[in-house]
Design a protein around this motif. Structure first.
Motif, PDB file in Angstrom:
ATOM      1  N   LEU A 193     -10.029   2.614  14.347  1.00 34.86           N
ATOM      2  CA  LEU A 193     -10.922   1.905  13.433  1.00 34.86           C
ATOM      3  C   LEU A 193     -10.327   0.573  13.017  1.00 34.86           C
ATOM      4  CD1 LEU A 193     -11.909   4.892  11.106  1.00 34.86           C
ATOM      5  CD2 LEU A 193     -13.129   4.053  13.124  1.00 34.86           C
ATOM      6  N   ASP A 194     -11.141  -0.252  12.402  1.00 36.97           N
ATOM      7  CA  ASP A 194     -10.706  -1.546  11.901  1.00 36.97           C
ATOM      8  C   ASP A 194      -9.524  -1.337  10.946  1.00 36.97           C
ATOM      9  OD1 ASP A 194     -10.350  -3.977  10.616  1.00 36.97           O
ATOM     10  OD2 ASP A 194     -12.489  -4.333  10.296  1.00 36.97           O
ATOM     11  N   PRO A 195      -8.363  -1.897  11.230  1.00 38.35           N
ATOM     12  CA  PRO A 195      -7.181  -1.685  10.387  1.00 38.35           C
ATOM     13  C   PRO A 195      -7.324  -2.223   8.969  1.00 38.35           C
ATOM     14  CG  PRO A 195      -6.766  -3.400  12.013  1.00 38.35           C
ATOM     15  CD  PRO A 195      -8.050  -2.740  12.404  1.00 38.35           C
ATOM     16  N   SER A 196      -8.350  -3.036   8.727  1.00 42.34           N
ATOM     17  CA  SER A 196      -8.553  -3.568   7.373  1.00 42.34           C
ATOM     18  C   SER A 196      -9.227  -2.556   6.451  1.00 42.34           C
ATOM     19  CB  SER A 196      -9.402  -4.845   7.424  1.00 42.34           C
ATOM     20  OG  SER A 196     -10.730  -4.571   7.839  1.00 42.34           O
ATOM     21  N   ILE A 197      -9.731  -1.454   7.023  1.00 40.77           N
ATOM     22  CA  ILE A 197     -10.357  -0.415   6.199  1.00 40.77           C
ATOM     23  C   ILE A 197      -9.281   0.235   5.336  1.00 40.77           C
ATOM     24  CG2 ILE A 197     -11.558   1.803   6.238  1.00 40.77           C
ATOM     25  CD1 ILE A 197     -12.771   0.944   8.927  1.00 40.77           C
ATOM     26  N   PRO A 198      -9.448   0.246   4.021  1.00 40.02           N
ATOM     27  CA  PRO A 198      -8.404   0.799   3.152  1.00 40.02           C
ATOM     28  C   PRO A 198      -8.288   2.309   3.282  1.00 40.02           C
ATOM     29  CG  PRO A 198     -10.364   0.307   1.875  1.00 40.02           C
ATOM     30  CD  PRO A 198     -10.602  -0.258   3.255  1.00 40.02           C
ATOM     31  N   ASP A 199      -7.057   2.817   3.141  1.00 39.74           N
ATOM     32  CA  ASP A 199      -6.851   4.256   3.165  1.00 39.74           C
ATOM     33  C   ASP A 199      -6.436   4.746   1.784  1.00 39.74           C
ATOM     34  OD1 ASP A 199      -4.013   3.849   2.867  1.00 39.74           O
ATOM     35  OD2 ASP A 199      -3.886   3.483   5.027  1.00 39.74           O
ATOM     36  N   PHE A 200      -6.208   6.043   1.686  1.00 42.11           N
ATOM     37  CA  PHE A 200      -5.920   6.656   0.393  1.00 42.11           C
ATOM     38  C   PHE A 200      -4.694   6.039  -0.266  1.00 42.11           C
ATOM     39  CE2 PHE A 200      -4.203   9.738  -2.537  1.00 42.11           C
ATOM     40  CZ  PHE A 200      -5.326  10.272  -3.161  1.00 42.11           C
ATOM     41  N   ASP A 201      -3.631   5.875   0.503  1.00 41.83           N
ATOM     42  CA  ASP A 201      -2.389   5.346  -0.076  1.00 41.83           C
ATOM     43  C   ASP A 201      -2.570   3.929  -0.611  1.00 41.83           C
ATOM     44  OD1 ASP A 201      -1.128   7.686   0.489  1.00 41.83           O
ATOM     45  OD2 ASP A 201      -0.090   6.976   2.274  1.00 41.83           O
ATOM     46  N   LYS A 202      -3.356   3.112   0.100  1.00 38.54           N
ATOM     47  CA  LYS A 202      -3.573   1.741  -0.341  1.00 38.54           C
ATOM     48  C   LYS A 202      -4.357   1.665  -1.643  1.00 38.54           C
ATOM     49  CE  LYS A 202      -3.412  -0.384   4.256  1.00 38.54           C
ATOM     50  NZ  LYS A 202      -4.185  -1.106   5.306  1.00 38.54           N
ATOM     51  N   ILE A 203      -5.291   2.595  -1.814  1.00 34.91           N
ATOM     52  CA  ILE A 203      -6.139   2.585  -3.008  1.00 34.91           C
ATOM     53  C   ILE A 203      -5.466   3.269  -4.194  1.00 34.91           C
ATOM     54  CG2 ILE A 203      -8.322   3.387  -4.003  1.00 34.91           C
ATOM     55  CD1 ILE A 203      -8.721   1.124  -2.071  1.00 34.91           C
ATOM     56  N   PHE A 204      -4.869   4.421  -3.953  1.00 32.19           N
ATOM     57  CA  PHE A 204      -4.352   5.228  -5.062  1.00 32.19           C
ATOM     58  C   PHE A 204      -2.825   5.304  -5.121  1.00 32.19           C
ATOM     59  CE2 PHE A 204      -8.566   6.880  -3.960  1.00 32.19           C
ATOM     60  CZ  PHE A 204      -9.205   6.725  -5.184  1.00 32.19           C
ATOM     61  N   GLY A 205      -2.132   4.821  -4.092  1.00 29.48           N
ATOM     62  CA  GLY A 205      -0.676   4.860  -4.109  1.00 29.48           C
ATOM     63  C   GLY A 205      -0.137   6.095  -3.417  1.00 29.48           C
ATOM     64  N   LYS A 206       1.044   5.955  -2.817  1.00 26.61           N
ATOM     65  CA  LYS A 206       1.642   7.041  -2.046  1.00 26.61           C
ATOM     66  C   LYS A 206       2.108   8.208  -2.906  1.00 26.61           C
ATOM     67  CE  LYS A 206       3.162   4.169   1.826  1.00 26.61           C
ATOM     68  NZ  LYS A 206       4.301   3.751   2.683  1.00 26.61           N
ATOM     69  N   ASP A 207       2.267   7.995  -4.198  1.00 28.91           N
ATOM     70  CA  ASP A 207       2.742   9.073  -5.062  1.00 28.91           C
ATOM     71  C   ASP A 207       1.614   9.990  -5.515  1.00 28.91           C
ATOM     72  OD1 ASP A 207       5.352   8.172  -4.913  1.00 28.91           O
ATOM     73  OD2 ASP A 207       5.137   6.846  -6.650  1.00 28.91           O
ATOM     74  N   THR A 208       0.380   9.636  -5.198  1.00 29.38           N
ATOM     75  CA  THR A 208      -0.761  10.458  -5.598  1.00 29.38           C
ATOM     76  C   THR A 208      -1.133  11.398  -4.450  1.00 29.38           C
ATOM     77  OG1 THR A 208      -1.629   8.675  -6.974  1.00 29.38           O
ATOM     78  CG2 THR A 208      -3.158  10.449  -6.394  1.00 29.38           C
ATOM     79  N   PRO A 209      -1.021  12.718  -4.639  1.00 27.80           N
ATOM     80  CA  PRO A 209      -1.370  13.638  -3.552  1.00 27.80           C
ATOM     81  C   PRO A 209      -2.871  13.609  -3.286  1.00 27.80           C
ATOM     82  CG  PRO A 209      -0.983  14.852  -5.582  1.00 27.80           C
ATOM     83  CD  PRO A 209      -0.581  13.429  -5.865  1.00 27.80           C
TER      84      PRO A 209
END
Length: 254
Positions: free
Chosen positions: A231-247
């Motif tokens: 997919l388009d790499p510019s599509i945000p993922d969970f870590d980008k939106i909520f941070g890697k510390d959020t399960p």
């Protein structure tokens, strides 16, 4: 490069690995297997994405096994009917279930069968989970959607099953971000979104990719890294939106 197996990564691996069950029973050593037609069960209606995948797989297995493989549709319960039918059926190896991660009821104690009633035969692949909207949706970005959902509690999102891992991840995200989303289980998410049955939908990356490239839908968000699924790499993922510390998986599943 060393890959640190975090609890979240491990849980995803364990759940998504459970994607192709076969109710193999005790077969006499002298018996030749397979010696008669095999039923390949799908938990969704004819014409849906899972059904098409199941029919293609059936033709492939016929060539490999040398017997007829019959695609069977047992829709209902977001895949639950098919799983229950397979798990409680005759364990002779001639009923095979082609499914996704719809075994969450087993882990939460809500199923009428035990995990021991099923045996993993093979993992066919991994599907990323994405949120899609019609191409003409007023939500251009996932941030647009988040802002709207926070101001307007109760936004419905189409999903393939209330017990899939993707849906559980969404419910966890909804609780974390205080979105109060309302799940709407449907046979085919893309159809529901394009038909405006729901303003936004949760579906597999593979199912969304072609529609996005054709300009029919827009992918707002990917739970996993978008580029890993083409997919388009510019599509945000969970870590980008909520941070890697959020399960992004409920603690109950760990």
């Amino acid at each position: 490069m060393e890959d640190t197996m975090t609890p979240r990564k491990l849980t995803v691996l364990l759940i998504t690995a459970i994607c192709f069950f076969c109710a193999f029973g005790t077969v006499q050593a002298a018996d030749k297997y397979p010696s008669r037609p095999i039923e390949l069960v799908c938990g969704y209606p004819p014409g849906t994405g899972p059904d098409i995948h199941n029919r293609i797989l059936a033709r492939f297995l016929e060539k490999q096994l040398g017997v007829t493989v019959v695609p069977i549709n047992k829709p209902g319960g977001g895949g639950g009917v098919a799983i229950t039918t397979t798990a409680t059926g005759r364990p002779d190896g001639y009923t095979v279930l082609n499914t996704g991660d719809y075994v969450i009821p087993v882990l939460t104690g809500q199923a009428g069968y035990a995990i021991e009633d099923l045996r993993v035969a093979a993992q066919l692949g991994l599907n990323g989970a994405v949120f899609i909207v019609p191409a003409d949706s007023p939500w251009k970005t996932f941030q647009d959607f988040l802002e709207y959902a926070k101001k307007n509690p109760g936004v419905k999102y189409a999903n393939p099953s209330p017990t899939s891992m993707a849906t559980m991840r969404t419910e966890n995200m909804s609780k974390h971000a205080n979105l109060k989303l309302v799940g709407l289980p449907v046979p085919d998410v893309a159809t529901a979104v394009l038909g405006k049955t729901a303003p936004i939908g949760l579906t597999a990356a593979a199912a969304a990719k072609g529609l996005a490239e054709a300009g029919r839908i827009r992918i707002l968000f990917s739970f996993d890294t978008a580029k890993d699924f083409g997919l388009d790499p510019s599509i945000p993922d969970f870590d980008k939106i909520f941070g890697k510390d959020t399960p992004d998986i409920p603690i109950a599943v760990y």
